[in-house]
Design an enzyme around this catalytic site. Structure first.
Site, PDB file in Angstrom:
ATOM      1  N   MET A   1       0.829  -1.186   0.000  1.00  0.00           N
ATOM      2  CA  MET A   1       0.000   0.000   0.000  1.00  0.00           C
ATOM      3  C   MET A   1       0.874   1.251   0.000  1.00  0.00           C
ATOM      4  O   MET A   1       2.098   1.164  -0.052  1.00  0.00           O
ATOM      5  CB  MET A   1      -0.946  -0.010   1.201  1.00  0.00           C
ATOM      6  CG  MET A   1      -1.992  -1.110   1.139  1.00  0.00           C
ATOM      7  SD  MET A   1      -3.207  -0.958   2.451  1.00  0.00           S
ATOM      8  CE  MET A   1      -4.161  -2.434   2.141  1.00  0.00           C
ATOM      9  N   CYS A   2       0.257   2.395   0.107  1.00  0.00           N
ATOM     10  CA  CYS A   2       0.946   3.677  -0.029  1.00  0.00           C
ATOM     11  C   CYS A   2       1.521   4.129   1.304  1.00  0.00           C
ATOM     12  O   CYS A   2       1.356   3.483   2.340  1.00  0.00           O
ATOM     13  CB  CYS A   2      -0.022   4.729  -0.568  1.00  0.00           C
ATOM     14  SG  CYS A   2      -0.918   4.194  -2.048  1.00  0.00           S
TER      15      CYS A   2
END
Length: 251
Positions: A1-2
């Site tokens: 994910m970010c």
């Protein structure tokens, strides 16, 4: 994910040390980056669909003398939406005559709310869709710009709704405050007098804040994972919403 980065301060503050720490993590999070920072009511917004490690835009940002009291930055590891400029965070919209900036870390499954107002996504991410819905619901909830306290109460009601569809770590700012809502991973740090030195966790870079600050300065930093070693980062609880104003948490 970010990975997310937010900063809130009581005076325009240099964010490049923290941004350098975030950019170090762009080898894995290579699907785009962005940073937005307020200058009074104005906003400077830089995004690219290339990695913050290699992007010429990132190099420009690193050389730009950024001083702001509200900053949101993001490095992307795509889960929904193609790798493209329109899908790079943070996203920006106008509401009540102010810019709003939003960045998301996570993945929302089957979150497709009805959007019937002026807020529509340009790209094809779950993140921008959630931001447009949030702006739409804020506009429906208040006729004009509410106080920070009123906004916090409204956000506390709204933000759990998309969070039911997956992971929803978010940063939001309108230049008056920084809101941070945790789903799984967020950490915060408040720097104040007496300031000391800090060392990045992922790169051999340190800074002595005592030489760059005054006794009245206060700075809050929010990140997905702590950016430095030897500083008192505090982890958010799942579902926790914090608002930062003047360099410290106020709720």
């Amino acid at each position: 994910m970010c990975q997310l980065l937010g900063m809130n301060a009581n005076t325009p503050t240099d964010v490049m040390f923290s941004f350098a720490g975030l950019a170090c993590r762009a080898d894995e999070h290579k699907d785009g980056f962005g940073i937005a920072f307020f200058e009074d009511r104005g906003l400077r917004h830089f995004i690219d669909h290339h990695s913050a490690r290699t992007s010429p835009v990132a190099e420009l940002v690193k050389r730009y003398p950024i001083k702001s009291d509200n900053v949101i930055a993001h490095i992307r590891k795509a889960t929904q939406g193609r790798v493209a400029l329109e899908n790079a965070h943070p996203f920006v919209r106008e509401l009540w005559g102010r810019y709003w900036v939003f960045a998301h870390n996570g993945d929302l499954k089957d979150f497709r709310p009805r959007l019937h107002g002026a807020f529509r996504p340009v790209g094809d991410t779950d993140s921008e869709r959630a931001f447009c819905w949030l702006m739409q619901e804020l506009a429906k909830s208040h006729a004009g710009v509410p106080s920070v306290a009123e906004l916090t109460r409204t956000l506390a009601e709204l933000l759990p709704q998309p969070a039911r569809h997956g992971t929803f770590n978010v940063l939001l700012s309108n230049g008056q405050a920084l809101w941070a809502r945790c789903s799984t991973h967020l950490h915060a740090l408040e720097r104040r007098h007496p300031f000391g030195a800090a060392q990045l966790a992922d790169e051999d870079l340190s800074v002595d804040f005592a030489a760059l600050t005054t006794p009245g300065d206060r700075v809050a930093v929010v990140a997905t994972e702590p950016l430095t070693t030897g500083e008192p980062w505090s982890a958010f609880a799942p579902g926790e919403l914090r608002v930062f104003r003047g360099g410290c948490a106020v709720a």
